[in-house]
Design a protein around this motif. Structure first.
Motif, PDB file in Angstrom:
ATOM      1  N   ASP A   1       0.766  -1.388  -0.088  1.00 13.18           N
ATOM      2  CA  ASP A   1      -0.011  -0.001  -0.032  1.00 13.18           C
ATOM      3  C   ASP A   1       0.875   1.295  -0.111  1.00 13.18           C
ATOM      4  OD1 ASP A   1      -2.243  -1.671  -0.124  1.00 13.18           O
ATOM      5  OD2 ASP A   1      -2.563  -1.478   2.175  1.00 13.18           O
ATOM      6  N   GLU A   2       1.848   1.197   0.857  1.00 17.64           N
ATOM      7  CA  GLU A   2       2.797   2.388   0.893  1.00 17.64           C
ATOM      8  C   GLU A   2       3.425   2.580  -0.276  1.00 17.64           C
ATOM      9  OE1 GLU A   2       5.982   3.007   4.169  1.00 17.64           O
ATOM     10  OE2 GLU A   2       5.245   0.791   4.075  1.00 17.64           O
ATOM     11  N   LEU A   3       3.769   1.691  -1.317  1.00 14.79           N
ATOM     12  CA  LEU A   3       4.433   2.104  -2.536  1.00 14.79           C
ATOM     13  C   LEU A   3       3.470   2.292  -3.451  1.00 14.79           C
ATOM     14  CD1 LEU A   3       7.156  -0.567  -2.567  1.00 14.79           C
ATOM     15  CD2 LEU A   3       7.053   1.692  -1.655  1.00 14.79           C
ATOM     16  N   ARG A   4       2.025   1.749  -3.633  1.00 10.93           N
ATOM     17  CA  ARG A   4       1.009   1.898  -4.197  1.00 10.93           C
ATOM     18  C   ARG A   4       0.798   3.515  -4.198  1.00 10.93           C
ATOM     19  NH1 ARG A   4      -1.519  -1.330  -7.353  1.00 10.93           N
ATOM     20  NH2 ARG A   4      -1.151  -3.267  -7.086  1.00 10.93           N
ATOM     21  N   THR A   5       0.666   4.091  -2.961  1.00 11.22           N
ATOM     22  CA  THR A   5       0.310   5.480  -2.560  1.00 11.22           C
ATOM     23  C   THR A   5       1.769   6.435  -3.210  1.00 11.22           C
ATOM     24  OG1 THR A   5      -0.350   4.613  -0.723  1.00 11.22           O
ATOM     25  CG2 THR A   5      -0.388   7.044  -0.965  1.00 11.22           C
ATOM     26  N   ALA A   6       2.802   5.775  -3.009  1.00 17.20           N
ATOM     27  CA  ALA A   6       3.930   6.577  -3.615  1.00 17.20           C
ATOM     28  C   ALA A   6       4.157   6.717  -5.053  1.00 17.20           C
ATOM     29  CB  ALA A   6       5.373   5.824  -3.027  1.00 17.20           C
ATOM     30  N   THR A   7       3.570   5.916  -5.854  1.00 18.46           N
ATOM     31  CA  THR A   7       3.471   5.795  -7.111  1.00 18.46           C
ATOM     32  C   THR A   7       2.388   6.000  -8.014  1.00 18.46           C
ATOM     33  OG1 THR A   7       3.247   3.423  -7.125  1.00 18.46           O
ATOM     34  CG2 THR A   7       5.480   4.187  -7.446  1.00 18.46           C
ATOM     35  N   ASN A   8       1.531   6.514  -7.079  1.00 17.50           N
ATOM     36  CA  ASN A   8       0.007   6.891  -7.627  1.00 17.50           C
ATOM     37  C   ASN A   8      -0.568   5.377  -8.485  1.00 17.50           C
ATOM     38  OD1 ASN A   8      -2.371   8.255  -7.986  1.00 17.50           O
ATOM     39  ND2 ASN A   8      -1.493   9.487  -9.782  1.00 17.50           N
ATOM     40  N   ASN A   9      -0.487   4.588  -7.633  1.00 21.43           N
ATOM     41  CA  ASN A   9      -1.012   3.015  -7.988  1.00 21.43           C
ATOM     42  C   ASN A   9      -0.204   2.869  -9.285  1.00 21.43           C
ATOM     43  OD1 ASN A   9      -2.433   1.050  -7.565  1.00 21.43           O
ATOM     44  ND2 ASN A   9      -4.468   1.855  -7.870  1.00 21.43           N
ATOM     45  N   PHE A  10       1.007   2.755  -9.222  1.00 19.99           N
ATOM     46  CA  PHE A  10       1.972   2.494 -10.416  1.00 19.99           C
ATOM     47  C   PHE A  10       1.368   3.144 -11.779  1.00 19.99           C
ATOM     48  CE2 PHE A  10       2.690  -0.779  -7.098  1.00 19.99           C
ATOM     49  CZ  PHE A  10       3.951  -0.495  -7.018  1.00 19.99           C
ATOM     50  N   ASP A  11       1.248   4.671 -11.568  1.00 19.51           N
ATOM     51  CA  ASP A  11       0.946   5.095 -12.917  1.00 19.51           C
ATOM     52  C   ASP A  11       1.860   4.895 -14.030  1.00 19.51           C
ATOM     53  OD1 ASP A  11      -0.461   6.947 -14.491  1.00 19.51           O
ATOM     54  OD2 ASP A  11      -0.635   8.674 -12.882  1.00 19.51           O
TER      55      ASP A  11
END
Ligand code: ATP
Ligand code: MG
Length: 475
Positions: free
Chosen positions: A137-147
């Motif tokens: 979740d932390e990394l999803r938030t950091a990358t805007n859901n792997f945009d």
């Protein structure tokens, strides 16, 4: 003067008679249609009452509130009920999904060696720099859901995304590709654990990883100015890097690799040194990246047999033939980077048939004494031609076919440092030295391309002394 009889309201008949059938008789208003009921009519003695069918609201009288079907209330009721059922079902589904996601994450975590990682981290307790385990979740938030817009590039080992952590740290997140092989996973965890402890200003810092995903995610420090390849390649960059910057990048990269080989607790062989893996920051400071293929070599082993990995054009021919990996493979690859720096050409260029493989073309040009033809004219000046020439000779030594004849990374780094410091101190300039001593120091000049190891070691010793002196001198 007498009296007159009338039936009471709601009764009809002869008021003078008391016969039940002929006298005043109750009128059934409901039957004779004289009632004012909207839906249901009930006859009572002398009157009638109205009512509504079940489910209807109102008093039932036409001139009263009548009978109304409670559409609003019912639709509201149905909606509320539906909402309730929907919420209930979705909560159940969500809970189920969360549970399965949690189980899946747990499965991936175990599959990706998470437990082994925790064990390693436990052993490293007290180390401030130990790897951090990030949640998905932390990394999803950091990358805007792997945009898609956050993709920095795609390489052989995965896709790299730009991300910003909650504490505003700028990171590059790499979705790596490794299979479920337990041995591979153990190696991967070891690498993460060791690399996250490497603290060298010219090595891209590995902050940690996320193991909850199908493929592990690696979290690196973000480096903002692209790769060295992009800066050298004339097609990608119109403004070539100056020679001073190129030389500094060479020194910094050599220092970083030398550090990995010798100064780190366990020698690390990078295995994929190339200009695409040397990142540059806004000050053109080099940062060696991409340790996905790197190997930790136990101290008691000098060679490790592995599946050959690397990039065409940079791959050590000896390693390619034998599969025996040692530090000298990195020296070869670094030699090719040096060749790229002095020639301004790419390691492999299919658009130039005569020099498809730069290292080979470079070696044969030197053999034929054609060095000046292949040096990068964009940076070659009278002032630096000597330096370019010396770096070219050093590169030639690094790309020797026989690994044993190549210098160590430490020696390479020292020779390059020596070149910079000679330039800084006029008294150290080659032209100011006695030519004899100069020839002696730069053994490779004396014997063409430097093949005597004795002269080579003298060179490094001399330079080492020179560098030590400079440090004392306050450099
Ligand atoms: P290979 O996988 O063979 O090494 P590569 O180096 O081109 O090929 P990656 O290492 O996956 O591929 O990197 C892809 C791109 O992502 C790089 O070219 C670089 O532009 C970018 N990149 C990688 N790491 C970082 C980082 N730490 N900071 C900024 N950009 C990065
Ligand atoms: Mg890379």
């Amino acid at each position: 003067m007498g009296y007159c009889c009338v039936c009471k309201e709601g009764f009809r008949g002869n008021p003078y008679l008391s016969h039940p059938d002929l006298g005043c008789k109750d009128i059934n208003e409901c039957d004779d249609g004289k009632h004012r009921c909207s839906r249901r009519c009930h006859n009572v003695e002398g009157n009638y009452t109205c009512s509504c069918p079940p489910g209807y609201r109102g008093d039932g009288y036409i001139d009263g509130s009548g009978c109304k079907f409670p559409f609003m209330e019912i639709s509201l009721g149905i909606s509320v009920a539906f909402l309730f059922v929907f919420t209930f079902v979705s909560t159940l589904c969500w809970g189920h999904k969360q549970r399965s996601l949690k189980q899946l994450r747990k499965k991936y975590f175990e599959q990706n060696g998470g437990n082994y990682m925790l064990q390693q981290m436990y052993q490293q307790q007290g180390h401030t720099d130990r790897a951090k385990i990030f949640s998905e979740d932390e990394l999803r938030t950091a990358t805007n859901n792997f945009d898609e817009n956050r993709i920095l590039g795609r390489g052989g080992q995965g896709t790299v995304y730009e991300g910003i952590l909650p504490d505003n740290t700028h990171v590059a997140i790499k979705k790596s590709r490794i299979g479920g092989d337990p041995r591979q996973i153990k190696d991967f965890i070891n690498e993460v654990a060791v690399l996250s402890q490497i603290n060298h200003r010219n090595v891209v810092k590995l902050f940690g990883c996320c193991l909850e995903t199908e493929v592990p995610l690696l979290v690196y420090e973000y480096v903002d100015n692209g790769t060295l390849l992009e800066h050298i390649d004339p097609l990608k960059n119109e403004h070539p890097l100056s020679w001073e910057i190129r030389l500094r990048i060479a020194v910094e990269t050599a220092e970083a690799i030398s550090y990995l080989h010798s100064a780190a607790a366990i020698p690390i062989i990078h295995r994929d040194i190339k200009s695409a893996n040397i990142l540059l920051d806004h000050n053109h400071r080099a940062k060696v990246s991409d340790f996905g293929a790197s190997r930790l070599v136990p101290l008691d082993e000098t060679q490790v047999t592995t599946v050959v990995q690397g990039t065409l054009g940079y791959l050590d021919p000896e390693y390619l033939l034998t599969g025996q990996l040692n530090e000298k493979s990195d020296v070869y690859s670094f030699g090719v980077v040096l060749v790229e720096l002095v020639t301004g050409n790419k390691a492999v260029d299919f658009n130039k048939p005569e020099q498809r493989n730069l290292a080979m073309h470079f070696a044969s040009s030197l053999k034929e004494d054609n060095l000046w033809e292949i040096l990068d004219k964009r940076v070659l000046h009278q002032k630096n031609e000597e330096q370019l020439k010396e770096v070219a000779f050093l590169a030639r030594k690094c790309i020797r076919v026989n690994g044993e004849e190549r210098p160590t990374m430490k020696e390479v780094a020292m020779e390059l440092e020596g070149l910079i410091s000679m330039k800084k101190h006029p008294w150290g300039k080659r032209e100011d030295m006695m030519s004899e001593e100069c020839e002696y120091l730069l053994g490779h000049v004396a014997d063409g391309y430097g093949n005597a190891s004795a002269s080579t070691s003298t060179v490094y010793d001399s330079i080492q002394r020179e560098v030590a002196f400079e440090i004392e001198d306050g450099r």
